[in-house]
Scaffold this motif. Structure first.
Motif, PDB file in Angstrom:
ATOM      1  N   GLY A 203      15.535  -4.067 -10.642  1.00 31.88           N
ATOM      2  CA  GLY A 203      15.473  -3.157  -9.518  1.00 31.88           C
ATOM      3  C   GLY A 203      14.265  -2.250  -9.466  1.00 31.88           C
ATOM      4  N   ARG A 204      13.329  -2.390 -10.416  1.00 29.75           N
ATOM      5  CA  ARG A 204      12.130  -1.552 -10.411  1.00 29.75           C
ATOM      6  C   ARG A 204      10.889  -2.436 -10.387  1.00 29.75           C
ATOM      7  NH1 ARG A 204      11.621   3.655 -14.030  1.00 29.75           N
ATOM      8  NH2 ARG A 204       9.925   3.858 -12.518  1.00 29.75           N
ATOM      9  N   PRO A 205       9.895  -2.082  -9.562  1.00 30.58           N
ATOM     10  CA  PRO A 205       8.670  -2.887  -9.518  1.00 30.58           C
ATOM     11  C   PRO A 205       7.722  -2.520 -10.648  1.00 30.58           C
ATOM     12  CG  PRO A 205       8.464  -1.061  -8.007  1.00 30.58           C
ATOM     13  CD  PRO A 205       9.842  -0.952  -8.623  1.00 30.58           C
ATOM     14  N   HIS A 206       6.916  -3.463 -11.037  1.00 28.58           N
ATOM     15  CA  HIS A 206       5.865  -3.148 -11.994  1.00 28.58           C
ATOM     16  C   HIS A 206       4.635  -4.006 -11.710  1.00 28.58           C
ATOM     17  CE1 HIS A 206       7.679  -6.501 -14.493  1.00 28.58           C
ATOM     18  NE2 HIS A 206       6.394  -6.811 -14.543  1.00 28.58           N
ATOM     19  N   LEU A 207       3.516  -3.612 -12.302  1.00 29.62           N
ATOM     20  CA  LEU A 207       2.243  -4.317 -12.183  1.00 29.62           C
ATOM     21  C   LEU A 207       1.803  -4.800 -13.552  1.00 29.62           C
ATOM     22  CD1 LEU A 207       0.328  -1.792  -9.886  1.00 29.62           C
ATOM     23  CD2 LEU A 207       1.361  -3.960  -9.185  1.00 29.62           C
ATOM     24  N   ARG A 208       1.194  -5.981 -13.563  1.00 30.76           N
ATOM     25  CA  ARG A 208       0.658  -6.520 -14.809  1.00 30.76           C
ATOM     26  C   ARG A 208      -0.723  -7.115 -14.555  1.00 30.76           C
ATOM     27  NH1 ARG A 208       5.554  -9.475 -14.712  1.00 30.76           N
ATOM     28  NH2 ARG A 208       4.455 -11.466 -14.815  1.00 30.76           N
TER      29      ARG A 208
ATOM     30  N   ALA B 177       0.832  -1.204   0.000  1.00 26.58           N
ATOM     31  CA  ALA B 177       0.000   0.000   0.000  1.00 26.58           C
ATOM     32  C   ALA B 177       0.869   1.257   0.000  1.00 26.58           C
ATOM     33  CB  ALA B 177      -0.928  -0.008   1.205  1.00 26.58           C
ATOM     34  N   THR B 178       1.930   1.263   0.776  1.00 28.25           N
ATOM     35  CA  THR B 178       2.851   2.398   0.804  1.00 28.25           C
ATOM     36  C   THR B 178       3.487   2.621  -0.562  1.00 28.25           C
ATOM     37  OG1 THR B 178       3.332   2.030   3.148  1.00 28.25           O
ATOM     38  CG2 THR B 178       4.936   3.330   1.885  1.00 28.25           C
ATOM     39  N   MET B 179       3.906   1.538  -1.192  1.00 29.08           N
ATOM     40  CA  MET B 179       4.521   1.652  -2.508  1.00 29.08           C
ATOM     41  C   MET B 179       3.541   2.226  -3.524  1.00 29.08           C
ATOM     42  SD  MET B 179       6.657  -1.922  -2.628  1.00 29.08           S
ATOM     43  CE  MET B 179       7.367  -1.573  -4.250  1.00 29.08           C
ATOM     44  N   LEU B 180       2.287   1.821  -3.458  1.00 32.42           N
ATOM     45  CA  LEU B 180       1.293   2.349  -4.392  1.00 32.42           C
ATOM     46  C   LEU B 180       1.102   3.857  -4.183  1.00 32.42           C
ATOM     47  CD1 LEU B 180      -1.392  -0.500  -4.267  1.00 32.42           C
ATOM     48  CD2 LEU B 180       0.117   0.046  -6.185  1.00 32.42           C
ATOM     49  N   ARG B 181       1.110   4.281  -2.932  1.00 29.82           N
ATOM     50  CA  ARG B 181       0.944   5.717  -2.662  1.00 29.82           C
ATOM     51  C   ARG B 181       2.137   6.524  -3.147  1.00 29.82           C
ATOM     52  NH1 ARG B 181      -0.857   3.773   2.383  1.00 29.82           N
ATOM     53  NH2 ARG B 181       1.156   4.316   3.330  1.00 29.82           N
ATOM     54  N   GLU B 182       3.326   5.943  -3.082  1.00 26.21           N
ATOM     55  CA  GLU B 182       4.532   6.693  -3.404  1.00 26.21           C
ATOM     56  C   GLU B 182       4.949   6.563  -4.865  1.00 26.21           C
ATOM     57  OE1 GLU B 182       7.463   5.485  -0.568  1.00 26.21           O
ATOM     58  OE2 GLU B 182       6.363   6.337   1.133  1.00 26.21           O
ATOM     59  N   ALA B 183       4.149   5.880  -5.673  1.00 25.67           N
ATOM     60  CA  ALA B 183       4.347   5.827  -7.134  1.00 25.67           C
ATOM     61  C   ALA B 183       5.761   5.415  -7.522  1.00 25.67           C
ATOM     62  CB  ALA B 183       3.993   7.167  -7.769  1.00 25.67           C
ATOM     63  N   ARG B 184       6.164   4.237  -7.074  1.00 25.93           N
ATOM     64  CA  ARG B 184       7.522   3.759  -7.356  1.00 25.93           C
ATOM     65  C   ARG B 184       7.570   2.788  -8.548  1.00 25.93           C
ATOM     66  NH1 ARG B 184      10.987   3.590  -2.432  1.00 25.93           N
ATOM     67  NH2 ARG B 184      10.017   4.876  -0.838  1.00 25.93           N
TER      68      ARG B 184
ATOM     69  N   SER C 175       0.207   0.995 -15.284  1.00 23.90           N
ATOM     70  CA  SER C 175       0.554   1.800 -14.118  1.00 23.90           C
ATOM     71  C   SER C 175      -0.440   1.507 -12.997  1.00 23.90           C
ATOM     72  CB  SER C 175       0.494   3.284 -14.476  1.00 23.90           C
ATOM     73  OG  SER C 175      -0.858   3.692 -14.665  1.00 23.90           O
ATOM     74  N   PRO C 176      -0.065   1.826 -11.741  1.00 19.71           N
ATOM     75  CA  PRO C 176      -1.038   1.662 -10.652  1.00 19.71           C
ATOM     76  C   PRO C 176      -2.336   2.423 -10.905  1.00 19.71           C
ATOM     77  CG  PRO C 176       1.159   1.991  -9.753  1.00 19.71           C
ATOM     78  CD  PRO C 176       1.268   2.224 -11.234  1.00 19.71           C
ATOM     79  N   ALA C 177      -2.247   3.613 -11.473  1.00 21.60           N
ATOM     80  CA  ALA C 177      -3.448   4.411 -11.724  1.00 21.60           C
ATOM     81  C   ALA C 177      -4.342   3.782 -12.783  1.00 21.60           C
ATOM     82  CB  ALA C 177      -3.054   5.827 -12.140  1.00 21.60           C
ATOM     83  N   GLN C 178      -3.748   3.062 -13.731  1.00 20.79           N
ATOM     84  CA  GLN C 178      -4.525   2.442 -14.820  1.00 20.79           C
ATOM     85  C   GLN C 178      -5.014   1.039 -14.480  1.00 20.79           C
ATOM     86  OE1 GLN C 178      -1.297   2.692 -17.721  1.00 20.79           O
ATOM     87  NE2 GLN C 178      -2.605   3.965 -19.017  1.00 20.79           N
TER      88      GLN C 178
END
Length: 494
Positions: free
Chosen positions: A327-332, A30-37, A197-200
């Motif tokens: 080294g970077r997270p992503h969502l699928r 949840a923290t990561m989603l808020r901080e747009a990483r 993206s988290p927003a999409q």
């Protein structure tokens, strides 16, 4: 789920520790989603295709270890059953002629793998359910020799506390009892991945849920199991039942199944991971030694291994994926509704239709999920699995209509517009969506061809078992010729 595991026995303390760790991981997420990483500036797609192995008699070949050794390609991996393997395609963008390059590359990989598989006494077949499977093929001995598969089998039946009943009412009726999850191995699928993206994410997941039934109707390729003609996409009810951890009494209490369409539209990817933690007990309570909160506080990216492992044991038809790459997270969004096959050309056409339509629906000014109940989308999904390309569906603004009419009148133009937004070359767009169009016009997909050919052979005097084997023998070269299934020749009737 094919990763290596070292721990095979779990104590009550293990389960308590896992619950605490996974809830801590959920807070970190949840923290990561808020901080747009998250990485999303250059969205990528991916694909996985599961394959059946057959011998020269068209029976399942329990030789995946030997076949993988002969192929010697890290893109090919084990699957649950010894008669299954899987190919994982590298991520790529959707633009220009990438679909054509993907098709050529996949076809080349499969051709080379097929030649090497023959040396191990097997052929590779892309089909939703292998029609020549018999009940004796799906016992505990059929599971791949990977400790995780055996462990998963043990944990599912420990949760159930009893054998598994599989009941499917279709054209014929199937009722079998099993003491293993091996029937799940009968379900070979194609999975499409779409990085967002988290927003999409919520918009693309909701859109994927809406189109799931349409995808199944157009791509159905699993009408036969244990010699019975059941649903046009029998893989759907079989998979829903083959990994069910609930006893009859637990089902009656309304406990949710682990193979799950879902129950609501979402507003964030967090909704899905939070549901996983809230509704589903751990099957594999394996903890690593790292504290995800401490990792995040150091400015590093946590793997969230417990959250990801748990997500891998909740089998949503559209599954959220969290991963860390370079080294970077992503969502699928992982779209899991389609069977394998019939051909590479059909598979790439299915991909083009999904990616194009999902983009148009996700970016619509008035989202379709604000006009349609979630239950209606779920009913469409199961109705399309039952009836395939002859299904009728509910669609906002159109009421109830044949799925082929909806696709031809409404959805193909929307898919075309979505592919334009992805930057797909017009020639590739038109070629691939033309395959979908012809399926609709001819009412011919993999399931329709299988059933039509089976009945024609039986009219010629074949008994059911001989007809199934002959049908598979005819399917194999047509699949490797890569001619779209709507062009496959019909069997002459007797």
């Amino acid at each position: 789920m094919g990763e290596k595991v070292d721990q095979t026995n779990f104590t009550r303390e293990d389960r308590t520790r896992y619950r605490q760790k996974i809830r801590r991981s959920l807070d970190v997420f949840a923290t990561m989603l808020r901080e747009a990483r998250f990485e999303f500036e250059r969205p990528l797609t991916g694909m996985e295709i599961e394959l059946n192995l057959i011998d020269d008699q068209a029976d399942p070949a329990m030789r995946n270890a030997e076949v993988l050794g002969a192929i010697a390609d890290p893109d090919f991996q084990t699957e649950l059953g010894q008669f299954n393997i899987e190919i994982n395609l590298p991520p790529r963008r959707l633009a220009g002629d990438d679909f054509a390059e993907l098709e050529r590359g996949l076809r080349s990989s499969l051709n080379q793998a097929e030649r090497r598989a023959r040396a191990a006494g097997a052929h590779m077949l892309t089909i939703g359910i292998l029609p020549t499977l018999r009940r004796e093929h799906l016992t505990g001995e059929a599971l791949t020799a990977n400790p995780r598969y055996q462990l998963l089998n043990e944990q599912i039946f420990a949760a159930r506390g009893e054998d598994l009943d599989i009941r499917i009412d279709g054209i014929d009726r199937l009722a079998v009892t099993t003491d293993t999850i091996a029937p799940e191995a009968a379900c070979t699928s194609t999975q499409f991945h779409l990085q967002v993206s988290p927003a999409q994410f919520a918009a693309y997941w909701n859109a994927s849920q809406i189109v799931a039934g349409i995808q199944v109707a157009l791509g159905a390729n699993s009408p036969l199991l244990f010699g019975r003609e059941l649903w046009r996409e029998t893989r759907i009810p079989l998979f829903e039942q083959a990994t069910d951890t609930r006893s009859e009494e637990i089902r009656a209490q309304g406990v949710r199944p682990r193979v799950w369409f879902g129950e609501r539209w979402i507003t964030s990817v967090f909704d899905l991971f939070e549901e996983n933690v809230r509704y589903f007990p751990a099957l594999l309570p394996i903890c690593d030694i790292h504290d995800p909160a401490e990792i995040l506080e150091r400015g590093e990216i946590p793997e969230l291994s417990e959250l990801r492992l748990h997500n891998g044991t909740v089998y949503r038809w559209n599954r959220p994926i969290y991963a860390v790459v370079n080294g970077r997270p992503h969502l699928r969004v992982e779209n899991r509704v389609l069977p394998a096959g019939p051909t590479v050309a059909d598979t790439i056409a299915n991909a083009a239709f999904y990616y194009g339509l999902a983009r148009t629906l996700a970016e619509a000014e008035r989202p379709l999920w604000t006009q349609m109940s979630f239950r209606a989308a779920e009913e469409n999904f199961h109705n399309c699995a039952r009836h395939g390309i002859d299904a009728t569906v509910f669609w906002p603004g159109h009421g109830t209509l044949p799925v082929t009419e909806l696709v031809l009148r409404r959805l193909l133009p929307q898919a075309s517009a979505g592919l334009d937004r992805w930057g797909v070359a017009p020639a590739q767009r038109d070629r691939l969506l033309g395959i979908i169009e012809q399926r609709c016009l001819r009412h011919r997909n993999g399931a329709a061809w299988q059933v039509e050919t089976l009945h024609a052979l039986e009219d010629q005097g074949y008994d059911r078992d001989r007809a199934l084997h002959e049908m598979v023998r005819r399917y194999l070269p047509l699949m490797h010729d890569n001619i779209p299934v709507h062009e496959w020749p019909a069997a002459a009737k007797g």
